[in-house]
Structures are given as structure tokens and as C-alpha cells.
Scaffold this motif. Structure first.
Motif, PDB file in Angstrom:
ATOM      1  N   LEU A  46       4.183 -55.344  84.713  1.00  0.00           N
ATOM      2  CA  LEU A  46       5.219 -56.262  85.052  1.00  0.00           C
ATOM      3  C   LEU A  46       6.621 -55.148  85.312  1.00  0.00           C
ATOM      4  N   TYR A  47       6.872 -54.084  84.809  1.00  0.00           N
ATOM      5  CA  TYR A  47       7.720 -53.243  85.197  1.00  0.00           C
ATOM      6  C   TYR A  47       7.350 -52.529  86.570  1.00  0.00           C
ATOM      7  N   LEU A  48       6.094 -52.164  86.792  1.00  0.00           N
ATOM      8  CA  LEU A  48       5.612 -51.629  88.194  1.00  0.00           C
ATOM      9  C   LEU A  48       6.062 -52.566  89.103  1.00  0.00           C
ATOM     10  N   LEU A  49       5.535 -53.802  88.985  1.00  0.00           N
ATOM     11  CA  LEU A  49       5.886 -55.092  89.970  1.00  0.00           C
ATOM     12  C   LEU A  49       7.341 -55.077  90.438  1.00  0.00           C
ATOM     13  N   LEU A  50       8.027 -55.154  89.200  1.00  0.00           N
ATOM     14  CA  LEU A  50       9.432 -55.277  89.550  1.00  0.00           C
ATOM     15  C   LEU A  50      10.214 -53.888  90.512  1.00  0.00           C
ATOM     16  N   GLN A  51       9.574 -52.853  90.098  1.00  0.00           N
ATOM     17  CA  GLN A  51      10.185 -51.493  90.808  1.00  0.00           C
ATOM     18  C   GLN A  51       9.892 -51.772  92.268  1.00  0.00           C
ATOM     19  N   ILE A  52       8.467 -52.027  92.488  1.00  0.00           N
ATOM     20  CA  ILE A  52       7.721 -52.149  93.924  1.00  0.00           C
ATOM     21  C   ILE A  52       8.803 -53.175  94.446  1.00  0.00           C
ATOM     22  N   GLY A  53       9.098 -54.386  94.014  1.00  0.00           N
ATOM     23  CA  GLY A  53       9.681 -55.387  94.625  1.00  0.00           C
ATOM     24  C   GLY A  53      11.084 -55.221  94.936  1.00  0.00           C
ATOM     25  N   LEU A  54      11.666 -54.235  93.960  1.00  0.00           N
ATOM     26  CA  LEU A  54      13.088 -54.084  94.322  1.00  0.00           C
ATOM     27  C   LEU A  54      13.292 -52.675  95.088  1.00  0.00           C
ATOM     28  N   LEU A  55      12.345 -51.941  95.202  1.00  0.00           N
ATOM     29  CA  LEU A  55      12.797 -50.662  95.622  1.00  0.00           C
ATOM     30  C   LEU A  55      12.176 -50.375  97.091  1.00  0.00           C
ATOM     31  N   VAL A  56      10.907 -51.379  97.478  1.00  0.00           N
ATOM     32  CA  VAL A  56      10.423 -51.158  98.788  1.00  0.00           C
ATOM     33  C   VAL A  56      11.387 -51.797  99.664  1.00  0.00           C
ATOM     34  N   PRO A  57      12.185 -52.978  99.503  1.00  0.00           N
ATOM     35  CA  PRO A  57      13.140 -53.339 100.635  1.00  0.00           C
ATOM     36  C   PRO A  57      14.034 -52.328 100.817  1.00  0.00           C
ATOM     37  N   ARG A  58      14.660 -51.816  99.637  1.00  0.00           N
ATOM     38  CA  ARG A  58      15.962 -51.111  99.735  1.00  0.00           C
ATOM     39  C   ARG A  58      15.287 -49.537 100.748  1.00  0.00           C
ATOM     40  N   TYR A  59      14.101 -49.019 100.234  1.00  0.00           N
ATOM     41  CA  TYR A  59      13.818 -47.909 101.050  1.00  0.00           C
ATOM     42  C   TYR A  59      13.289 -48.314 102.498  1.00  0.00           C
ATOM     43  N   TRP A  60      12.930 -49.455 102.663  1.00  0.00           N
ATOM     44  CA  TRP A  60      12.569 -49.832 104.208  1.00  0.00           C
ATOM     45  C   TRP A  60      13.799 -49.975 104.882  1.00  0.00           C
ATOM     46  N   ALA A  61      14.837 -50.521 104.352  1.00  0.00           N
ATOM     47  CA  ALA A  61      16.229 -50.559 104.941  1.00  0.00           C
ATOM     48  C   ALA A  61      16.861 -48.994 105.320  1.00  0.00           C
ATOM     49  N   GLN A  62      16.529 -48.333 104.323  1.00  0.00           N
ATOM     50  CA  GLN A  62      17.072 -46.930 104.529  1.00  0.00           C
ATOM     51  C   GLN A  62      16.223 -46.253 105.484  1.00  0.00           C
ATOM     52  N   PHE A  63      14.852 -46.329 105.695  1.00  0.00           N
ATOM     53  CA  PHE A  63      14.168 -45.980 106.650  1.00  0.00           C
ATOM     54  C   PHE A  63      14.409 -46.305 108.000  1.00  0.00           C
ATOM     55  N   ARG A  64      14.746 -47.560 108.088  1.00  0.00           N
ATOM     56  CA  ARG A  64      15.235 -48.159 109.703  1.00  0.00           C
ATOM     57  C   ARG A  64      16.551 -47.509 109.742  1.00  0.00           C
ATOM     58  N   GLU A  65      17.451 -47.315 108.948  1.00  0.00           N
ATOM     59  CA  GLU A  65      18.657 -46.822 109.322  1.00  0.00           C
ATOM     60  C   GLU A  65      18.562 -45.359 109.798  1.00  0.00           C
ATOM     61  N   TRP A  66      17.445 -44.636 109.124  1.00  0.00           N
ATOM     62  CA  TRP A  66      17.404 -43.396 109.299  1.00  0.00           C
ATOM     63  C   TRP A  66      16.731 -43.101 110.741  1.00  0.00           C
ATOM     64  N   ILE A  67      15.677 -43.999 111.044  1.00  0.00           N
ATOM     65  CA  ILE A  67      15.269 -43.876 112.409  1.00  0.00           C
ATOM     66  C   ILE A  67      16.221 -44.158 113.527  1.00  0.00           C
ATOM     67  N   GLY A  68      17.084 -45.238 113.239  1.00  0.00           N
ATOM     68  CA  GLY A  68      18.395 -45.381 114.070  1.00  0.00           C
ATOM     69  C   GLY A  68      17.941 -46.214 115.337  1.00  0.00           C
ATOM     70  N   PRO A  69      19.081 -46.655 116.087  1.00  0.00           N
ATOM     71  CA  PRO A  69      18.587 -47.598 117.187  1.00  0.00           C
ATOM     72  C   PRO A  69      17.886 -46.907 118.351  1.00  0.00           C
ATOM     73  N   ASN A  70      17.706 -45.553 118.103  1.00  0.00           N
ATOM     74  CA  ASN A  70      16.991 -44.888 119.386  1.00  0.00           C
ATOM     75  C   ASN A  70      15.496 -44.837 119.141  1.00  0.00           C
ATOM     76  N   ARG A  71      15.137 -45.543 118.355  1.00  0.00           N
ATOM     77  CA  ARG A  71      13.413 -45.227 117.789  1.00  0.00           C
ATOM     78  C   ARG A  71      12.790 -46.070 118.996  1.00  0.00           C
ATOM     79  N   PRO A  72      11.621 -45.831 119.294  1.00  0.00           N
ATOM     80  CA  PRO A  72      10.692 -46.209 120.450  1.00  0.00           C
ATOM     81  C   PRO A  72      10.647 -47.664 120.044  1.00  0.00           C
ATOM     82  N   GLY A  73      10.566 -48.349 121.166  1.00  0.00           N
ATOM     83  CA  GLY A  73      10.529 -50.008 121.082  1.00  0.00           C
ATOM     84  C   GLY A  73      11.722 -50.928 120.748  1.00  0.00           C
ATOM     85  N   ALA A  74      12.971 -49.978 120.399  1.00  0.00           N
ATOM     86  CA  ALA A  74      14.116 -50.648 120.171  1.00  0.00           C
ATOM     87  C   ALA A  74      14.766 -51.167 121.619  1.00  0.00           C
ATOM     88  N   GLN A  75      15.504 -52.460 121.121  1.00  0.00           N
ATOM     89  CA  GLN A  75      16.335 -52.690 122.438  1.00  0.00           C
ATOM     90  C   GLN A  75      17.564 -52.477 122.266  1.00  0.00           C
TER      91      GLN A  75
END
Length: 75
Positions: A46-75
Motif C-alpha cells: 500500500l505504501y509503495l502504491l501511494l508513493q508511486i501514485g503521488l510521485l510519478v505525476p510530480r516527477y513527470w511534470a518536473q521532467f516536462r518542465e526540464w525538457i521545456g518548450p523546445n523539445r522535439p514535436g512541441a508547438q
């Protein structure tokens, strides 16, 4: 002195309840048909599932911010 006696009695009850809590929890867990080892496993999953559920979206948003608007395929 009357109020002090009541405070000490309440404190004594709280201390004794705290001492009794672990055996009561284990006994209650056994009533539900699970051993303490199974409870630890279930709570760990249960703890692992909660950590995954809470951290993956956070890290995904940080990754997208790190890539920035100049990433390939961005409009």
C-alpha cells in the motif's frame, strides 16, 4: 490538589493504554485472519502504491518542465 490527582490518573491511563496497544493490534490483526508478517507485506505494498501514485505525476511534470518548450514535436 484534586485537579492534580485527576491529571495524574488520566496520564496513568494513557501510559497503560500505550503499553497495551501493540499486543491489542496484533491480536486484532490475527482476528482478521492475517499474520503480522502478512500485514507488514500488505502495508508495504500500500505504501509503495501511494508513493508511486503521488510521485510519478510530480516527477513527470518536473521532467516536462526540464525538457521545456523546445523539445522535439512541441508547438
Amino acid at each position: 490538589m484534586q485537579g492534580e490527582t485527576n491529571l495524574n490518573a488520566a496520564q496513568d491511563v494513557a501510559v497503560e493504554a500505550t503499553k497495551a496497544a501493540p499486543p491489542i493490534i496484533v491480536s486484532g490483526a490475527m482476528l482478521f485472519g492475517m499474520t503480522p508478517a502478512e500485514w507488514v507485506t500488505a502495508l508495504t505494498v500500500l505504501y509503495l502504491l501511494l508513493q508511486i501514485g503521488l510521485l510519478v505525476p510530480r516527477y513527470w511534470a518536473q521532467f516536462r518542465e526540464w525538457i521545456g518548450p523546445n523539445r522535439p514535436g512541441a508547438q
